[in-house]
Write an enzyme that holds these catalytic residues in place. Sequence first.
Site: not given
Ligand SMILES: NC(=O)C1=CN([C@@H]2O[C@H](COP(=O)(O)OP(=O)(O)OC[C@H]3O[C@@H](n4cnc5c(N)ncnc54)[C@H](OP(=O)(O)O)[C@@H]3O)[C@@H](O)[C@H]2O)C=CC1
Ligand SMILES: O=CCCC(=O)O
Length: 291
Positions: A95, A170, A238
Amino acid sequence: MEVGFLGLGIMGKAMAMNLLKNGFKVTVWNRTLAKCEELVEFGATIGDTPAAVVKKCNITVAILSDPSAALSVVFDKDGVLEQIGSGKGYIDMSTVDDDTSSKIHKAVTAKGGSFLEAPVSGSKKPAEDGQLVILAAGDEALYEEAIPAFDVLGKKSFFLGHVGNGAKMKLVVNMIMGSMMNAFSEGLVLAERSGLNPHALLDVLDLGGIANPMFRLKGPTMIQNNYSPAFPLKHQQKDMRLALALGDENAVSMPAAAAANEAFKKARSMELGDLDFSAVHEIVKIHKSSS
Ligand SMILES: NC(=O)C1=CN([C@@H]2O[C@H](COP(=O)(O)OP(=O)(O)OC[C@H]3O[C@@H](n4cnc5c(N)ncnc54)[C@H](OP(=O)(O)O)[C@@H]3O)[C@@H](O)[C@H]2O)C=CC1
Ligand SMILES: O=CCCC(=O)O
């Protein structure tokens, strides 16, 4: 079909696992490489760098925390750009804002590769269950090519046209969700402080016109002050910030979203950022008790 996968956070791990369970060959990379091990047990191969993954796979998917992470994985040393080129597709499911997506799009296509943004609605459980909603935009041929993977990851995919439309859709959805979560938190606290049973409030809400899966899922855990992260609060903040910037660009007044953003920021300042976004409930409790 062989797919590269960059980013094994809450979402990435569940999504890559789903691809493996459905017969895809998956090569994974994560900044913290140790997180790749669990996927290897299910048949994944590890790529040492984003560039190594792109070199090996014709389609590479990424889902990373925020704009800075999304840009870093593409533009930094050993990044995606070093190996992207003709015949290779890059799909960013993070996102981010449309500006970030456009920068990646320009750089990937300048090297002859194709690009799709494809952020998702749905959280940890829908990711585990292959029930996400995919909001794709960009290269339509790459979208068609990715449909077998999207069908595993999601219950519905939308193709929204040119790059930026997926990112914007989104952010609009998450702006609404963040404002709803704040209103819901205020309602829970108001019910409790005014002598009502909050469980009864959940039952009443669930039978009326504003019943929704988020209240149904998060209500019971919020009442127990349980904020085990599915969607980390720092990411919701964010998204509010990026949605407000989109509002600025388009001269759309969004006072409810601005107030919700302040609550999420306050929660981050209290080190609640790694908890679920429903932990914003704690901020409302503090405000109410100090008044
Ligand atoms: N969780 C949710 O319900 C949802 C999340 N999203 C979106 O999806 C994305 C991921 O979310 P989520 O999985 O929850 O997040 P997490 O915080 O669990 O994971 C973040 C990921 O990004 C990596 N990362 C962070 N900074 C860097 C960097 N500088 N360089 C390389 N890798 C990096 C982390 O690596 P490391 O393991 O090394 O920290 C990890 O793999 C976000 O944009 C979020 O807004 C969208 C829908 C739903
Ligand atoms: O970006 C996160 C979305 C979470 C949700 O749709 O429940």
